[in-house]
Write an enzyme that holds these catalytic residues in place. Structure first.
Site, PDB file in Angstrom:
ATOM      1  N   ASP A  87      12.663   3.555 -18.560  1.00 18.42           N
ATOM      2  CA  ASP A  87      12.227   1.762 -17.993  1.00 18.42           C
ATOM      3  C   ASP A  87      11.745   1.601 -19.615  1.00 18.42           C
ATOM      4  O   ASP A  87      11.930   0.559 -20.288  1.00 18.42           O
ATOM      5  CB  ASP A  87      10.684   1.746 -17.308  1.00 18.42           C
ATOM      6  CG  ASP A  87      10.936   2.477 -15.849  1.00 18.42           C
ATOM      7  OD1 ASP A  87      12.462   1.536 -15.441  1.00 18.42           O
ATOM      8  OD2 ASP A  87      10.492   2.904 -15.315  1.00 18.42           O
TER       9      ASP A  87
ATOM     10  N   ARG B 213      -3.900   7.626 -16.426  1.00 17.41           N
ATOM     11  CA  ARG B 213      -4.453   6.638 -17.474  1.00 17.41           C
ATOM     12  C   ARG B 213      -5.013   5.507 -18.516  1.00 17.41           C
ATOM     13  O   ARG B 213      -4.833   4.869 -18.904  1.00 17.41           O
ATOM     14  CB  ARG B 213      -3.182   5.474 -16.238  1.00 17.41           C
ATOM     15  CG  ARG B 213      -2.515   5.752 -15.402  1.00 17.41           C
ATOM     16  CD  ARG B 213      -0.696   6.655 -16.245  1.00 17.41           C
ATOM     17  NE  ARG B 213      -0.213   7.104 -15.153  1.00 17.41           N
ATOM     18  CZ  ARG B 213       1.384   6.997 -15.617  1.00 17.41           C
ATOM     19  NH1 ARG B 213       1.084   7.720 -17.025  1.00 17.41           N
ATOM     20  NH2 ARG B 213       2.139   7.273 -14.910  1.00 17.41           N
TER      21      ARG B 213
ATOM     22  N   ASP C 146      -0.102   1.988 -11.168  1.00 20.05           N
ATOM     23  CA  ASP C 146      -0.330   2.518 -13.044  1.00 20.05           C
ATOM     24  C   ASP C 146      -0.160   0.920 -13.930  1.00 20.05           C
ATOM     25  O   ASP C 146      -0.575   1.194 -14.341  1.00 20.05           O
ATOM     26  CB  ASP C 146       1.160   3.320 -13.353  1.00 20.05           C
ATOM     27  CG  ASP C 146       0.726   4.605 -13.123  1.00 20.05           C
ATOM     28  OD1 ASP C 146      -0.200   5.246 -13.040  1.00 20.05           O
ATOM     29  OD2 ASP C 146       2.187   5.669 -12.789  1.00 20.05           O
TER      30      ASP C 146
ATOM     31  N   SER D  99      11.675  10.874 -10.395  1.00 20.79           N
ATOM     32  CA  SER D  99      10.530   9.955 -10.836  1.00 20.79           C
ATOM     33  C   SER D  99       8.986  11.193 -11.202  1.00 20.79           C
ATOM     34  O   SER D  99       8.396  11.346 -10.270  1.00 20.79           O
ATOM     35  CB  SER D  99       9.709   8.632 -10.666  1.00 20.79           C
ATOM     36  OG  SER D  99       8.802   8.726 -11.288  1.00 20.79           O
TER      37      SER D  99
HETATM   38  N1  ARG Z   1       0.792   8.374  -6.296  1.00 12.81           N
HETATM   39  C1  ARG Z   1       0.156   8.486  -8.069  1.00 12.81           C
HETATM   40  C2  ARG Z   1      -1.253   7.447  -8.195  1.00 12.81           C
HETATM   41  O1  ARG Z   1      -0.795   6.695  -8.270  1.00 12.81           O
HETATM   42  C3  ARG Z   1       1.330   9.679  -8.694  1.00 12.81           C
HETATM   43  C4  ARG Z   1       2.509   8.372  -9.538  1.00 12.81           C
HETATM   44  C5  ARG Z   1       3.367   8.980 -10.443  1.00 12.81           C
HETATM   45  N2  ARG Z   1       3.490   7.590 -11.403  1.00 12.81           N
HETATM   46  C6  ARG Z   1       4.812   7.636 -11.862  1.00 12.81           C
HETATM   47  N3  ARG Z   1       5.117   7.018 -12.452  1.00 12.81           N
HETATM   48  N4  ARG Z   1       5.815   8.408 -10.819  1.00 12.81           N
HETATM   49  O2  ARG Z   1      -1.619   8.047  -8.645  1.00 12.81           O
END
Ligand code: ARG
Length: 395
Positions: free
Chosen positions: A13, A92, A121, A172
């Protein structure tokens, strides 16, 4: 033309964002990879791809800051969002903050990130960028243009963008020292059993050692400070407990999660170290806090988890919650012993100078400290309202 800063992981990405931003008219592309404990190969690959594509690249190692300023507060708050220790979530804000500050330093005109429009995210990253570089625009090509993986792979191949194995990646994965998340592919289906290959940090029950291991964690003011008597930095502790708990198959998590946008999704995590540290911390808090503190802290911790999940790390409410949590931590000093065995984790003993526990009072042999016969009066009024109510109903 302008300068764009890409919050860069080196994955598919964010890599396609490089030529996309050039097409959009940006003359200079700066890529920033914030190292919170991703695999070293990923960090190196990001630098390499950025170089091949002619970007000015920065790798910012913030692992130490992440452990001190983000993982330790997560321990204090017993971080738990419906079974998830918030591993991706707490990283994050720091990634966004560091990228924003770098952007100001290099004088960029816009920020770019690769988050999709379906996850959490996008909220966490964009909020953090706005928090520290408020006036600069944020571009989210994957979300704004509804990009799909298939489109991205084709586009990369057409434009000679090095994506290497990304094309064949089924899962992912997001990784930092606080935990590892595995999503995508067949895992999205809650009826599908995760295959053993998705796990990297934890042994299966079958492969875990046949003998249990004991570990002692010492705490000072809510912070884990030593393992088996050996003092270590927060980062070293987190790394070490990941190894120990992971070896014993502790910390595999398979849950249904409710995302911010109202989407229910299946999530898999490996969080051996955070699972262990939080279990130990909870056990010590249980020893030193009053009933009222414990009951209230459960609610405070839950609110903390909701805020952390949303990436609202700098909300005033977060400060309020941290003020209470911090006040409690001033007595969370002592030690906890745990036994690890075949995916299981048990607290086996704990001690503290602040223990609100009196052996003499609790003992069945005691006749002096807390004389049983004195309780008769208190017991008499217990449940009185229920008894009165029952009488009224019979009437
Ligand atoms: N569901 C989790 C969260 O929102 C993990 C997200 C993982 N992100 C990723 N880009 N694989 O915190």
């Amino acid at each position: 033309m302008g300068k764009a800063l890409i919050v860069y992981s080196g994955g598919l990405d964010t890599t396609v964002c490089i030529p996309l931003m050039r097409e959009q008219g940006f003359g200079e592309i700066v890529t920033v990879t914030v190292d919170v404990g991703q695999p070293a190969e990923d960090i190196a690959q990001a630098a390499e791809r950025a170089k091949i594509l002619g970007c000015e690249h920065f790798t910012l190692d913030v692992k130490d800051e992440f452990a001190r300023e983000y993982c330790m507060p997560a321990v204090h708050a017993n971080a738990d969002y419906f079974g998830y220790p918030l591993s991706t979530a707490i990283a994050r804000p720091l990634i966004a903050k560091r990228a924003a500050l770098k952007g100001l330093e290099v004088g960029c005109d816009a920020f770019v990130h690769g988050c999709t429009g379906k996850g959490n995210d996008q909220f966490r990253i964009e909020h953090g960028l706005k928090m520290f570089a408020g006036d600069l625009p944020v571009i989210a090509p994957v979300r704004e243009r509804n990009l799909t993986r298939t489109w991205e792979i084709e586009y990369a191949e057409k434009n000679n963008v090095p994506i290497g194995q990304s094309k064949h990646k089924i899962w992912s994965i997001d990784e930092n020292v606080w935990g590892r998340s595995i999503e995508g592919g067949r895992l999205e289906d809650p009826t599908y059993q995760p295959p053993e290959e998705i796990f990297q940090w934890t042994s299966s029950v079958e492969d875990a050692p046949n003998t249990p291991e004991e570990i002692e964690i010492a705490f000072e003011n809510g912070n884990p400070v030593a393992i088996n008597g050996e003092g270590m930095t927060p980062l070293a502790i987190v790394v070490r407990v990941n190894e120990i708990a992971g070896r014993h198959g502790v910390g595999r998590i398979d849950i249904m999660e409710d995302r911010m946008i109202g989407l229910k999704v299946r999530e898999n995590y490996e969080c051996p170290g955070s699972t262990l540290l939080i279990a130990a911390h909870r056990a010590l808090e249980a020893l030193v806090t009053t009933h009222a503190e414990r009951a209230f802290k459960l609610q405070v911790d839950q609110q903390w988890a909701e805020m952390a999940y949303r990436g609202l790390w700098w909300e005033p409410f977060m400060d309020d919650l941290n003020a209470f949590i911090g006040s409690v931590q001033s007595r969370v000093s002592g030690w906890v012993k745990l036994r690890l065995y075949k995916g299981g984790l048990q607290v086996t003993s704990r001690g503290s100078d602040w223990a609100l526990y009196s052996e003499a009072a609790a003992s069945f042999d005691d006749v002096q400290v807390l004389e049983q016969s004195k309780m008769t009066g208190m017991v008499q009024t217990h449940g009185m309202e229920s008894l009165l109510y029952a009488k009224l109903r019979k009437r």
